[in-house]
Design an enzyme around this catalytic site. Structure first.
Site, PDB file in Angstrom:
ATOM      1  CE  LYS A  69      -3.801  -2.592   2.135  1.00 34.49           C
ATOM      2  NZ  LYS A  69      -4.387  -2.855   3.278  1.00 34.49           N
TER       3      LYS A  69
ATOM      4  CD  GLN B 265      -3.205  -4.269   6.306  1.00 43.20           C
ATOM      5  OE1 GLN B 265      -3.243  -3.310   5.636  1.00 43.20           O
ATOM      6  NE2 GLN B 265      -3.921  -5.457   6.026  1.00 43.20           N
TER       7      GLN B 265
ATOM      8  CG  ASP C 125      -9.675  -0.311   4.697  1.00 39.92           C
ATOM      9  OD1 ASP C 125      -9.279  -0.573   3.485  1.00 39.92           O
ATOM     10  OD2 ASP C 125      -8.969  -0.588   5.512  1.00 39.92           O
TER      11      ASP C 125
END
Ligand code: NDP
Length: 299
Positions: free
Chosen positions: A60, A104, A127
């Site tokens: 990422k 995460q 997200d």
């Protein structure tokens, strides 16, 4: 005399090439924003030393650099308390230089994931997991769409064009993949069936679908018997297999060899949904930066 085909008929859907296109578009938007004095920025929080999470975070950050997005990596050891994590998120929520916040997952067991996801500002939740964004998606007016389902939808639209009227089967009902995927397909005017561990006649139902999306987390569970000839198959699963010689190999939830004998098109693992997930994360960060800039201009 009829001869049975044992040659693959399915086209491999190139997720890497599609992801490059999404990244290029995001990169061009970043350049435009920079000309207006706006630097899109993404904060990535990693708690603990889970090896797979470390790889995902690295990928990422690499994509952010490539796109011109400034990234801030915050790495904590697994002993971090929930209180400390929430305080970090609160600080990032109030930081006007930060457009996107990503924690995460999974988090260590002593931290309540739901509380953490809820603590992220919905406007920075790149997200798309915050209840406000999840609810918005369900009602058809999402602000930020979860990256993996969005990536799958883009691949399907690229492959099939208009999805209207197609029968889509989503295998898996998690909050991060299965449920948002089903909502997105419904919005795209598909007829949607969601299968899960308690579904009866799952194989029969799946075999009726024009589109099959597998998000189960079970290596190569879905073989050709689940697939209607000519269906388009998207494999979200990422499973690490240990082979007899001790080496490891990544496989999806789809038995690629078997399914490629009947499907029209199929995403490989790796090189399918994974790169699209990361590209959509960059796109979500740029979209968040654009909307923050608009809000700032109005005030
Ligand atoms: P979860 O474990 O949260 O959900 C799995 C789902 O599969 C559950 O809904 C479960 O049903 C269902 N399921 C389990 N067994 C069966 C079965 N025999 N038949 C039908 N359904 C079944 O997983 P995630 O959604 O988080 O992830 C799924 C996979 O996708 C994993 O391999 C993960 O690594 C991968 N992934 C990949 C991403 C990418 O970028 N490519 C991003 C995110 C995930 P029930 O609800 O009844 O238990």
């Amino acid at each position: 005399m009829t001869t049975l085909t044992t040659q693959p008929v399915a086209r491999a859907i190139d997720g890497r090439a599609s992801a490059e296109k999404v990244l290029l578009q995001a990169q061009q938007q970043v350049e435009q924003l920079k000309k207006q004095g706006i630097q899109p920025a993404l904060a990535v929080i990693l708690v603990g030393e889970d090896p797979a999470s470390q790889v995902y975070v690295r990928n990422k950050l690499r994509a952010a650099e490539k796109t011109g997005i400034k990234s801030l990596a915050l790495r904590f050891n697994a002993q971090l308390t929930q209180q400390e994590l929430l305080a970090t998120i609160d600080k990032l929520n109030r930081d006007e230089q930060i457009n996107g916040i990503l924690v995460q997952l999974p988090l260590p067991a002593h931290i309540d994931e739901r509380a953490v996801v809820k603590a992220i500002s919905p406007l920075k939740d790149v997200d798309g997991f915050h209840p406000e964004n999840a609810g918005g998606l369900l009602q058809g007016h999402s602000v930020i769409t979860p990256c993996t389902p969005l990536g799958c939808l883009l691949l399907l639209q690229q492959e099939l064009g208009d999805l209207s009227g197609k029968h889509a089967v989503v295998i898996g009902r998690s909050n991060i993949v299965g449920k948002p995927m089903a909502s997105l397909l419904l919005q795209a005017h598909c007829s949607v069936t969601t299968l899960h561990s308690r579904s009866r006649d799952a194989v029969t139902l799946s075999r009726q679908a024009d589109i099959v999306i597998a998000a189960v987390g079970r290596p190569q569970m879905i073989d050709a018997s689940w697939i209607k000839p000519g269906a388009v198959v998207i494999d979200v699963g990422i499973n690490r297999l240990t082979l007899a010689d001790g080496s490891t190999r990544l496989v999806g939830d789809i038995d690629y060899e078997s399914v490629s004998l009947v499907a029209a098109a199929i995403t490989p693992v790796p090189g399918g949904v994974g790169p699209m997930t990361i590209a959509c994360l960059m796109q979500n960060t740029v979209s968040a930066a654009l909307s923050h800039a608009k809000t700032a201009a109005r005030t």
